[in-house]
Design a protein around this motif. Structure first.
Motif, PDB file in Angstrom:
ATOM      1  N   ARG A 132       0.845  -1.192   0.000  1.00 20.06           N
ATOM      2  CA  ARG A 132       0.000   0.000   0.000  1.00 20.06           C
ATOM      3  C   ARG A 132       0.882   1.245   0.000  1.00 20.06           C
ATOM      4  O   ARG A 132       1.956   1.260   0.578  1.00 20.06           O
TER       5      ARG A 132
ATOM      6  N   TYR B 281      -1.290  -3.511  -6.825  1.00 22.84           N
ATOM      7  CA  TYR B 281      -1.155  -4.216  -5.539  1.00 22.84           C
ATOM      8  C   TYR B 281      -2.505  -4.313  -4.809  1.00 22.84           C
ATOM      9  O   TYR B 281      -3.287  -3.349  -4.788  1.00 22.84           O
TER      10      TYR B 281
ATOM     11  N   LYS C  18     -11.691  -4.007  -0.514  1.00 23.46           N
ATOM     12  CA  LYS C  18     -11.024  -4.284   0.756  1.00 23.46           C
ATOM     13  C   LYS C  18     -10.829  -3.012   1.575  1.00 23.46           C
ATOM     14  O   LYS C  18     -11.769  -2.489   2.151  1.00 23.46           O
ATOM     15  N   LYS C  19      -9.603  -2.497   1.641  1.00 25.25           N
ATOM     16  CA  LYS C  19      -9.348  -1.363   2.533  1.00 25.25           C
ATOM     17  C   LYS C  19     -10.121  -0.114   2.089  1.00 25.25           C
ATOM     18  O   LYS C  19     -10.608   0.647   2.929  1.00 25.25           O
TER      19      LYS C  19
ATOM     20  N   ALA D 261       0.137  -6.722   8.930  1.00 26.08           N
ATOM     21  CA  ALA D 261       1.301  -7.579   9.191  1.00 26.08           C
ATOM     22  C   ALA D 261       1.661  -7.645  10.674  1.00 26.08           C
ATOM     23  O   ALA D 261       2.830  -7.752  11.038  1.00 26.08           O
TER      24      ALA D 261
ATOM     25  N   ASP E 265      -9.602  -9.827   8.651  1.00 17.95           N
ATOM     26  CA  ASP E 265      -9.107  -8.478   8.348  1.00 17.95           C
ATOM     27  C   ASP E 265     -10.102  -7.366   8.648  1.00 17.95           C
ATOM     28  O   ASP E 265      -9.689  -6.290   9.054  1.00 17.95           O
TER      29      ASP E 265
ATOM     30  N   ARG F 136       2.154 -12.151  -0.645  1.00 20.38           N
ATOM     31  CA  ARG F 136       0.804 -12.481  -0.183  1.00 20.38           C
ATOM     32  C   ARG F 136       0.247 -13.717  -0.854  1.00 20.38           C
ATOM     33  O   ARG F 136       0.564 -14.016  -1.997  1.00 20.38           O
TER      34      ARG F 136
HETATM   35  P1  PGA Z   1      -3.205  -6.729   6.011  1.00 23.08           P
HETATM   36  O1  PGA Z   1      -3.943  -6.130   4.727  1.00 23.08           O
HETATM   37  O2  PGA Z   1      -1.724  -6.456   5.893  1.00 23.08           O
HETATM   38  O3  PGA Z   1      -3.831  -5.988   7.145  1.00 23.08           O
HETATM   39  O4  PGA Z   1      -3.481  -8.205   6.012  1.00 23.08           O
HETATM   40  C1  PGA Z   1      -3.523  -6.036   3.429  1.00 23.08           C
HETATM   41  C2  PGA Z   1      -2.981  -4.686   3.036  1.00 23.08           C
HETATM   42  O5  PGA Z   1      -2.826  -3.820   3.909  1.00 23.08           O
HETATM   43  O6  PGA Z   1      -2.714  -4.483   1.857  1.00 23.08           O
END
Ligand code: PGA
Ligand code: GDP
Ligand code: MN
Length: 606
Positions: free
Chosen positions: A79, A218, A226-227, A270, A294, A389
Motif C-alpha cells: 500500500r 497491488y 477491501k481497505k 502484518a 481483516d 501475499r
Molecule cells: P493486512 O492487509 O496487511 O492488514 O493483512 C492487506 C494490506 O494492507 O494491503
C-alpha cells in the motif's frame, strides 16, 4: 446515452440506470478496446487466468491445483499511504492524519490521468457485494478495472457476478470503484507482465461514497472492496449511521465446557490478524474457529450487543512466516488450491516457498524472477518479498465457523487492540471500562511493517490499527467510538483488551512464543469476562500475574513470561509525551475525554 462503439459495452446484464451511465462515462473517458461485464463464473476464472498465463503474469503451479504464481513490478509491492487521499469537501473532515486534496481539483487531476488510460486493454465491470448477499440491505460495489489480476483476485476476495447484479436490480445503491493500472498499450505494442504507473493515486470521496484508484495493481491499492471500501468509505458511512467499520479479525472461541465467545481484534497490517483468526490452540479442549481475518462491520443488535459481520470472502494473507507450526490452518487452506501467490518464490518443481516456510529448497526463482539459492538469502536477499501475499477463498479454511456468513453477524464479547512493540506494552491488559478502552485503542502504537511502503520498524501511533484507513477526521472517529459506548447498555458492551505478542528480551528474542500459544491469553480474556480469572490493577489496566495465565505444558522460561507481562513505570512515563504529541497532531477534533484519560494515566504513574 451516447452510442459508443466499444465492443461489449452494450452487453450489460442490467437495466440499472445509474450503473449503466457510469460505465458509459468511464468507457468514454478511458477508451478501452473492449468492455466485459463480469459474471463471476468458473468459465470467466479459467479464461482470465489463461490470459494471465499467456501474458506471462501468472505461472501455473503444478503442485497446487488451480493455483498461480505471480510477481509484481518491484516498485508495486505494498500500500502507498503517502499516495492515499481522503477528498472530503472540507479539509477538516479528512483531518491531520489523512492526505487531502479538494475533490474537484483531485477529480480534474485524475480525470486527465484516466483519459485514454485503458487504450489497448479490456475494461472489466465487476459487480460485487461486501458481506452476505442475503443481508436486508446488501452492501454493493461495482469495480471497473483494466486488470485481469484484479478481476480474478476479486473472484476470491468478494462475492461477485450474476447473483450480485440480479440482487442489485435496477436501483440498488452501490459504491462506484474505478481502477486503472494506468498503462495504456499503443497499437501492436507488447504488454509487460505487471503493468502499472509510477504515478499512483488511491483516492476516496467520502461524501459521494466513491473510490478512484490509479497506477497500482497491488492488493490494498487495487482490490477496492477491501481497505478502500470496507474501511475508508465504510467508516465514513458507519459514522453517519451509528455503527463501526473496523480493521479487525473475528474469531469464535469455545471453551472445554462449550462456552462460546466471539472475539474481534484490531492489529495493524502484518501484525498478526490472520494468524490469530486461524489459531490452533495449544491448550487442551479449547477451540478456535475463523469468521474473518481483516475486517469487521459491527452494529448494535436489538439486545444491545455489538454484532460483527466479515464483509470479505477470501484471505489476502502475509506469506512470510506462515508455516505448518505457526499457522497450519492457513497451510491447509492453501493446499486445496484455487489460490494466487504474489511475490513469493517459486520452486523448480512448481511449488511456492517463502522465508519461514519448512524446507530449504536449493534452487528457487525469487520474487524478482532471479535464480536464488540459500547463499543469496545469507547475503540478505530474501527469496520472497516481506509483503508477499497469498489470496485464497475463505470457504477452504478447515476451521471456518459455520456462522461466518450469517447476515445477522455474531455478538462480540471482547475487542482486542494490539501492535508490534519491542518494549513497554505488556502481553495483555484489560481496560477498566469502554472509555478507557477507547483510549487504549486511540493511543495504540506499532512498529511499521512491510505492508506499506516506507521505513520498517519505526514506532508510530496507529489508532485502532486504523491510521491508514479512517475515512474521516481521526478525532471525530474517537468521538464516534466514545459516543457509541455512551449510547449502549454498558453491561452488553464488549470488554476491551490491549495485547502485544511482540515484546522482546535484551538479546532481541521474542519474550512470548506467540501463534498457537496466544490461546493462553485468549483463555484469560474470556475467563475475565466470565469472572473466573485474576487480574492486578496497574497504571495501564488490569494485567494477569504470570500464575493467572494457564502456562501448563508451555516450554518457556517463567522469567520471560513475567518480563512480557511487566509494567515498567519509567517506560510508560516515557510514553506520555509521545501520546501528548500524538493528541496534539489530531488537533481540535480530539475528544476532551481522551485528554482526561491521559491525565488519569499520568496520575496513576505518579
Ligand atoms: P493486512 O492487509 O496487511 O492488514 O493483512 C492487506 C494490506 O494492507 O494491503
Ligand atoms: P495481518 O497482516 O495482521 O493479518 O498479520 P499476519 O497474521 O499475516 O502476520 C504478519 C506476520 O507476523 C507474519 O510473518 C506472522 O508470521 C507474524 N506473526 C503473527 N502472529 C505472531 C505472533 O503471535 N508472534 C510472532 N512473533 N509473530 C507473529
Ligand atoms: Mn492479514
Amino acid at each position: 446515452m451516447t452510442a459508443l462503439a466499444i465492443p461489449g459495452l452494450d452487453h450489460a446484464p442490467t437495466t440499472h440506470e445509474r450503473l449503466l451511465s457510469w460505465v458509459h462515462e468511464v468507457a468514454e473517458l478511458t477508451s478501452p478496446d473492449e468492455v466485459v461485464w463480469c459474471d463471476g463464473t468458473q468459465e470467466e476464472w479459467d479464461r482470465l487466468t489463461g490470459r494471465l498465463v499467456d501474458a506471462g503474469t501468472f505461472v501455473p503451479l503444478p503442485k497446487r491445483p488451480n493455483s498461480f504464481w505471480c510477481a509484481s513490478d518491484p516498485d508495486d509491492v505494498a500500500r502507498v499511504e503517502e499516495r492515499t487521499f481522503i477528498c472530503s469537501r472540507d479539509p477538516a473532515d479528512a483531518g491531520a492524519t489523512n492526505n487531502w486534496l479538494d475533490p474537484a481539483e483531485m477529480k480534474s487531476v485524475m480525470t486527465d490521468l484516466y483519459r485514454g488510460s485503458m487504450r489497448g486493454r479490456t475494461m472489466y465491470v465487476i459487480p460485487f457485494c461486501m458481506g452476505p448477499l442475503a443481508a436486508d440491505k446488501p452492501m454493493f460495489g461495482v469495480e471497473i478495472t483494466d486488470s485481469e489480476y484484479v478481476v480474478v483476485s476479486m473472484h476470491i476476495m468478494t462475492r461477485v457476478g450474476r447473483r450480485v447484479i440480479e440482487r442489485m436490480g435496477s436501483d440498488a445503491d452501490f459504491v462506484p470503484c474505478l481502477h486503472s493500472v494506468g498503462a495504456p498499450l499503443a497499437e501492436g505494442a507488447d504488454d509487460v507482465p505487471w503493468p502499472c504507473n509510477e504515478t499512483k493515486y488511491i483516492t476516496h470521496f467520502p461524501e459521494e461514497k466513491t473510490i478512484w484508484s490509479f497506477g497500482s495493481g497491488y492488493g490494498g491499492n487495487a482490490l477496492l472492496g477491501k481497505k478502500c471500501y470496507s474501511l475508508r468509505i465504510a467508516s465514513a458511512l458507519a459514522r453517519e449511521e451509528g455503527w463501526l467499520a473496523e480493521h479487525m479479525l473475528i474469531l469464535k472461541l469455545t471453551s472445554p465446557a462449550d462456552r462460546v465467545h466471539y472475539v474481534a481484534a484490531a492489529f495493524p497490517s502484518a501484525c498478526g490478524k490472520t494468524n490469530l483468526a486461524m489459531l490452533e490452540p495449544t491448550i487442551p479442549g479449547w477451540r478456535v474457529e475463523t469468521l474473518g481475518d481483516d475486517i469487521a462491520w459491527m452494529r448494535f443488535g436489538k439486545d444491545g450487543r455489538l454484532y460483527a459481520v466479515n464483509p470479505e470472502n477470501g484471505f489476502f494473507g502475509v506469506a512470510p512466516g506462515t508455516n505448518w507450526k505457526t499457522n497450519p490452518n492457513a497451510m491447509r487452506t492453501l493446499e486445496q488450491g484455487n489460490s494466487i501467490f504474489t511475490n513469493v518464490a517459486r520452486t523448480a518443481d512448481g511449488d511456492v516457498w517463502w522465508e519461514g516456510m519448512e524446507g530449504s529448497p536449493e534452487n528457487l526463482t525469487s520474487w524478482k524472477k532471479q535464480a536464488w539459492t540459500p547463499a543469496d538469502g545469507a547475503a540478505g536477499e530474501p527469496a520472497a518479498h516481506p509483503n508477499s501475499r497469498y489470496c485464497t477463498p475463505m470457504n477452504q479454511c478447515p476451521v471456518l465457523a459455520p456462522e461466518w456468513d450469517d447476515p445477522q453477524g455474531v455478538p462480540i464479547s471482547a475487542i482486542l487492540f494490539g501492535g508490534r512493540r519491542a518494549t513497554t506494552v505488556p502481553l495483555v491488559a484489560q481496560a477498566r471500562d469502554w472509555q478507557h478502552g477507547v483510549f487504549l485503542g486511540a493511543t495504540l502504537s506499532s512498529e511499521k511493517t512491510a505492508a506499506a511502503t516506507g521505513a520498517v520498524g519505526q514506532v508510530r501511533r496507529d489508532p485502532m490499527a486504523m491510521l491508514p484507513f479512517i475515512g474521516y477526521n481521526a478525532g471525530d472517529y474517537f468521538q464516534h467510538w466514545v459516543d457509541l459506548g455512551k449510547q449502549a447498555d454498558a453491561a452488553a458492551l464488549p470488554s476491551i483488551f490491549y495485547v502485544n505478542w511482540f515484546r522482546r528480551g535484551e538479546d532481541g528474542r521474542f519474550l512470548w512464543p506467540g501463534f498457537g500459544e496466544n490461546s493462553r491469553v485468549l483463555k484469560w480474556i474470556v475467563e475475565r469476562l466470565d469472572g473466573d480469572a485474576a487480574a492486578a490493577e496497574t497504571a495501564v489496566g488490569l494485567v494477569p500475574a504470570a500464575d493467572a495465565l494457564d502456562l501448563s505444558g508451555l516450554d518457556v522460561d517463567q522469567a520471560d513470561v513475567e518480563a512480557a507481562l511487566a509494567i515498567d513505570a519509567d517506560e510508560w512515563r516515557a510514553e506520555l509525551p509521545l501520546i501528548e504529541e500524538w493528541f496534539d497532531t489530531i488537533g481540535p477534533a480530539l475528544p476532551s475525554t481522551m485528554r482526561d484519560e491521559l491525565a488519569a494515566l499520568r496520575q496513576r504513574l505518579g
